[in-house]
Design an enzyme around this catalytic site. Structure first.
Site, mmCIF file in Angstrom:
data_model
loop_
_atom_site.group_PDB
_atom_site.id
_atom_site.type_symbol
_atom_site.label_atom_id
_atom_site.label_comp_id
_atom_site.label_asym_id
_atom_site.label_seq_id
_atom_site.Cartn_x
_atom_site.Cartn_y
_atom_site.Cartn_z
ATOM 1 N N TYR A 1 6.696 -10.048 6.692
ATOM 2 C CA TYR A 1 6.715 -8.609 6.924
ATOM 3 C C TYR A 1 7.347 -8.314 8.280
ATOM 4 C CZ TYR A 1 3.432 -7.623 3.076
ATOM 5 O OH TYR A 1 2.836 -7.485 1.847
ATOM 6 N N ASP B 1 0.820 -1.209 0.000
ATOM 7 C CA ASP B 1 0.000 0.000 0.000
ATOM 8 C C ASP B 1 0.856 1.262 0.000
ATOM 9 O OD1 ASP B 1 -2.415 -1.397 0.082
ATOM 10 O OD2 ASP B 1 -2.396 -1.507 2.271
#
Length: 270
Positions: free
Chosen positions: A118, A60
């Protein structure tokens, strides 16, 4: 058949690092800056033909990557240095190619991946940072990382992550398999490290937002399990900010033999 059509098609994978703070996310969009658009432009200049890339995970706006993987197809025959040094010379300073690898026809950066990992970096200090302001998330209340670690373990395994899924998520299913989640303190930094087969939209940031509530003492350790069981996004905490999030690695079957580099980000060891 033209001479161009007779030329072999090469499939190439690249490892990509980028600072996402000045981009509206990975995916190419009209009239806004995207990492994909900058990379495709640089690759097209080196290949001398239009290049389209496919990535392992579309991050994003504001999210970073140290271990993004892409692939593309081309008829251009170039040395590896052209796909690394040459492409980097045409990229802005906040995007870089880390490695190149010729891959077989069945490889796909997204669909061949078996897991994504992540790391979310929280600067846990009373005063805000300056130098790393776009690379960490500032949280001024003291966080108990050990408490966060214990609370997070209920997320392991295959679960319905509806409570940590963005309302606009387009995935067909909220079920994901979390392989590990660790919360560790490094001085003033608290790092949430999470690996799963895949992630629903905003899943990491929504998990971190709720873990910070636990770490700050605003919610009990049992709250994470309660949220998971509730399958209700409105009960969980606000989504954590984008700037602390990094896609650090993507796993593939061993036979593709893709390079494995230190994940980072910043000072973090593997």
């Amino acid at each position: 058949m033209s001479e161009m059509e007779q030329q072999p098609i090469f499939k190439i994978a690249l490892g990509i690092e980028y600072d996402g703070s000045k981009y509206y996310g990975w995916q190419r969009q009209n009239e806004v800056r995207s990492v994909q658009e900058k990379l495709e432009k640089a690759l097209s200049q080196v290949a001398n033909e239009p290049i389209t890339v496919f990535c392992a995970g579309r991050t994003d706006a504001g999210v970073h990557g140290t271990g993004q993987v892409v692939h593309f197809e081309t008829r251009a025959q170039r040395k590896d240095a052209a796909w690394t040094l040459g492409v980097n010379a045409n990229l802005p300073g906040d995007i870089a190619v880390r490695w190149v690898k010729h891959v077989p026809a069945d490889f796909h950066a997204r669909f061949s991946a078996t897991a994504r990992r992540y790391r979310y970096v929280i600067y846990n200090h009373r005063l805000r940072p300056a130098v790393l302001s776009h690379g960490v998330t500032h949280f001024h209340q003291p966080l108990d990382a050990e408490r966060m670690q214990r609370a997070a373990q209920c997320l392991l395994g295959e679960n319905d992550f509806t409570s940590f899924r963005a309302v606009q998520c387009q995935s067909r299913t909220p079920w994901r398999n979390v392989m590990h989640i660790n919360v560790t303190r490094y001085g003033a930094y608290v790092v949430v490290d999470i690996k799963a087969n895949a992630f629903v939209h905003h899943m990491v940031r929504n998990i971190v937002g709720s873990l910070m509530e636990v770490g700050a003492g605003n919610q009990p350790e049992s709250w994470m399990a309660e949220l998971l069981a509730a399958k209700d996004r409105t009960l969980a905490a606000a989504t954590a900010k984008a700037e602390g999030l990094y896609l650090v690695s993507v796993d593939y079957p061993a036979h593709y033999d893709l390079p494995v580099l230190p994940m980072g980000p910043l000072f973090l060891a593997d």
